[in-house]
Design an enzyme around this catalytic site. Structure first.
Site, PDB file in Angstrom:
ATOM      1  CB  CYS B  84      -0.983  -0.046   1.178  1.00 23.77           C
ATOM      2  SG  CYS B  84      -2.333   1.123   1.043  1.00 23.77           S
ATOM      3  CG  HIS B 179      -3.019  -3.543   3.791  1.00 26.28           C
ATOM      4  ND1 HIS B 179      -1.958  -2.755   4.156  1.00 26.28           N
ATOM      5  CD2 HIS B 179      -3.911  -2.714   3.197  1.00 26.28           C
ATOM      6  CE1 HIS B 179      -2.194  -1.501   3.813  1.00 26.28           C
ATOM      7  NE2 HIS B 179      -3.374  -1.443   3.217  1.00 26.28           N
ATOM      8  CD  GLU B 181       0.058  -5.251   5.887  1.00 24.25           C
ATOM      9  OE1 GLU B 181       0.207  -5.941   4.858  1.00 24.25           O
ATOM     10  OE2 GLU B 181      -0.269  -4.049   5.873  1.00 24.25           O
TER      11      GLU B 181
END
Lengths: 304, 199
Positions: B84, B179, B181
């Site tokens: 991002c 994302h 993560e």
């Protein structure tokens, strides 16, 4: 250009809880600044704000001018959205679900259901699950935070005492919330039922906090942060980030002060950087000691 | 070098969801540290640039003397993965930047910041990523950027149904608009760690 996804995969989903809590995750380590117009929003963005918060008057002015404080004029919010490309948050009154509907229709990125404005409902908060846009809500303790999360808040900020420049309540609230989370760790299941009762919060959320050792959403601090040192202290105490309200635009040098608070928030554990950031900022906002405020004028007592 | 110690990898920790990246990397057995200062950057063999606000990361990286060492690290071929805001930071050309915003560059891309609109347009979806195989990756796009055009040195790894490019690589650089993560799919992080091990 390759287009290997011609075959339809899963449907895209908008406005999910994960996407909304995710935006709050992206704000971590940042400073969110109160602004009342596009010019202030631009200054905040240039100074390194991670988002701006649109409101009609900063808390210090709400305090000194009195009267009912409401959602901003939609024209002002449009102007702020037009002026900056960082996320734009805006405040709605506690329980005022139509102000929230308007803010969603204006396409703000986050709604703050805020005790800084005059409450519209002294019994109910907004049912935030009815909205696609995420909400942040204030809390003074863990039970209050979990009640807001159960109503759909995607982010929590400890309340502090807005518009005072006195950081003592912000300190008390972040210490209380994190202390109550710590106290849940290691409790057995039967004890958690009692904890849920005492916290006046849903059992499932209490259990989730006990197991993970943290809130299920991001926790910022707000209310009385006026200096780089205040911001760094909140971060050292365990906040994920900081809201600064009147502290920037009610000070002698908003541009420098805003940038200094951003630096101190990132390098919160480095006293040399914070010392450097604290130099030459001119006057901080004129403060009000929370202890001098008669109880009815304490904003943090709004919301339940 | 068989049996050597695990290389240390860094996560740029100026702002954003760096803790989540550190958590994923450590869950994969990596020695992961936050990076805010040039001396920390000097200790790592690979760097993740997290999600967050790219304009803030840019400003702080220049104010605290990290931007030039970061550019030198990209130029030296250090493996990097940007999610991002991190993808924005690595792009050669940035559209819809704030006034004066710069990128580190290195990735032969034109990236448009905040390409989907307000938070109401943020979404999650399943994304086919051929280089990772099955199953599709569940991807979260949060006020996300897209790759508007891919230069000759970069390669597309994934696109949305409408053809917009959202995952790319180029030599040791990796970038995603979304994302991993925060969704718990570790395949891109493993891919990055494999590049670090091979570098």
């Amino acid at each position: 250009m390759t287009n290997s996804t011609a075959d339809k995969l899963g449907q895209s989903q908008l406005g999910t809880s994960r996407v909304n809590r995710g935006l709050a995750e992206m704000l971590k380590g940042g400073v969110i600044m109160d602004v009342v117009n596009a010019d202030q929003a631009k200054i905040a963005e240039d100074a390194g704000a991670v988002a701006v918060m649109a409101l009609e008057r900063v808390p210090a002015d709400i305090r000194s001018q009195g009267g009912v404080a409401r959602m901003s004029d939609p024209d002002l919010i449009d102007g702020i959205i037009e002026a900056v490309s960082i996320p734009v948050m805006a405040k709605a009154r506690i329980g005022h679900f139509v102000e929230a509907q308007i803010l969603q229709s204006l396409k703000v990125d986050f709604i703050d259901e805020s005790e800084v404005l005059s409450p519209a409902d002294y019994a109910n908060h907004i049912d935030k699950w009815n909205f696609s846009v995420p909400f942040v809500c204030g809390a003074t303790n863990l039970g209050e935070a979990l009640r807001r999360i159960s109503e759909g808040a995607a982010m929590i900020r400890s309340k502090g005492e807005a518009g005072t420049g006195d950081v003592s309540e912000a300190t008390r609230h972040i210490r209380t919330i994190l202390g109550e989370i710590n106290a849940l760790k290691g409790r057995s299941r039967d004890e958690l039922y009692v904890a849920a009762k005492e916290l006046q919060a849903p059992y499932d959320l209490v259990r989730e906090v006990a197991e993970s050792g943290r809130l299920p959403v991001v926790l910022f601090t707000a209310g009385g942060v006026a200096t780089p040192a205040d911001a760094a202290m909140m971060m050292q105490l365990g906040a994920d980030g900081v809201f600064v309200g009147s502290g920037v635009f009610k000070s002698g040098n908003p541009v420098e002060r805003a940038a200094a608070i951003v630096k101190a928030t990132t390098f919160y554990e480095d006293a040399d950087v914070i010392a450097q950031a604290s130099r030459g900022l001119g006057e901080a906002m004129v403060g009000i000691n929370v202890s001098d405020l008669p109880a009815p004028h304490r904003l943090s007592e709004r919301g339940w | 070098m068989a049996g050597s110690t695990t290389p240390t990898v860094g996560v740029l920790a100026l702002q954003g969801d760096f803790r989540e990246h550190i958590g994923v990397l450590r869950s994969l057995g990596a020695d992961a540290i936050p990076v805010k200062r040039p001396e920390e950057l000097a200790r790592v063999s690979g760097l993740v640039i997290p999600g967050g606000e790219s304009s803030v990361m840019d400003k702080l990286s220049r104010l605290f003397g990290l931007a030039e060492p970061l550019k030198a690290a990209v130029a030296s071929g250090m493996p990097m993965y940007g999610t991002c805001a991190g993808l924005i930071m690595l792009a050669d050309t940035l559209l819809d930047a704030i006034n004066g915003q710069q990128t580190l560059g290195g990735f032969d891309l034109v990236v448009r910041r905040n390409a989907f609109g307000s938070q109401l347009d943020s979404f999650e979806t399943d994304l086919d990523v051929p280089v990772l195989g099955e199953p599709p990756m569940h991807a979260m796009f949060i006020r996300a950027p897209v790759v508007e055009s891919v230069g000759p040195r970069a390669t597309v790894l994934a696109s949305l149904d409408d053809g917009r490019v959202v995952a790319v690589k180029q030599d040791n650089l990796l970038g995603t608009s979304f994302h991993p993560e925060i969704t718990g799919d570790t395949r891109f992080h493993q891919y990055f760690l494999d590049r670090v091990a091979a570098a």
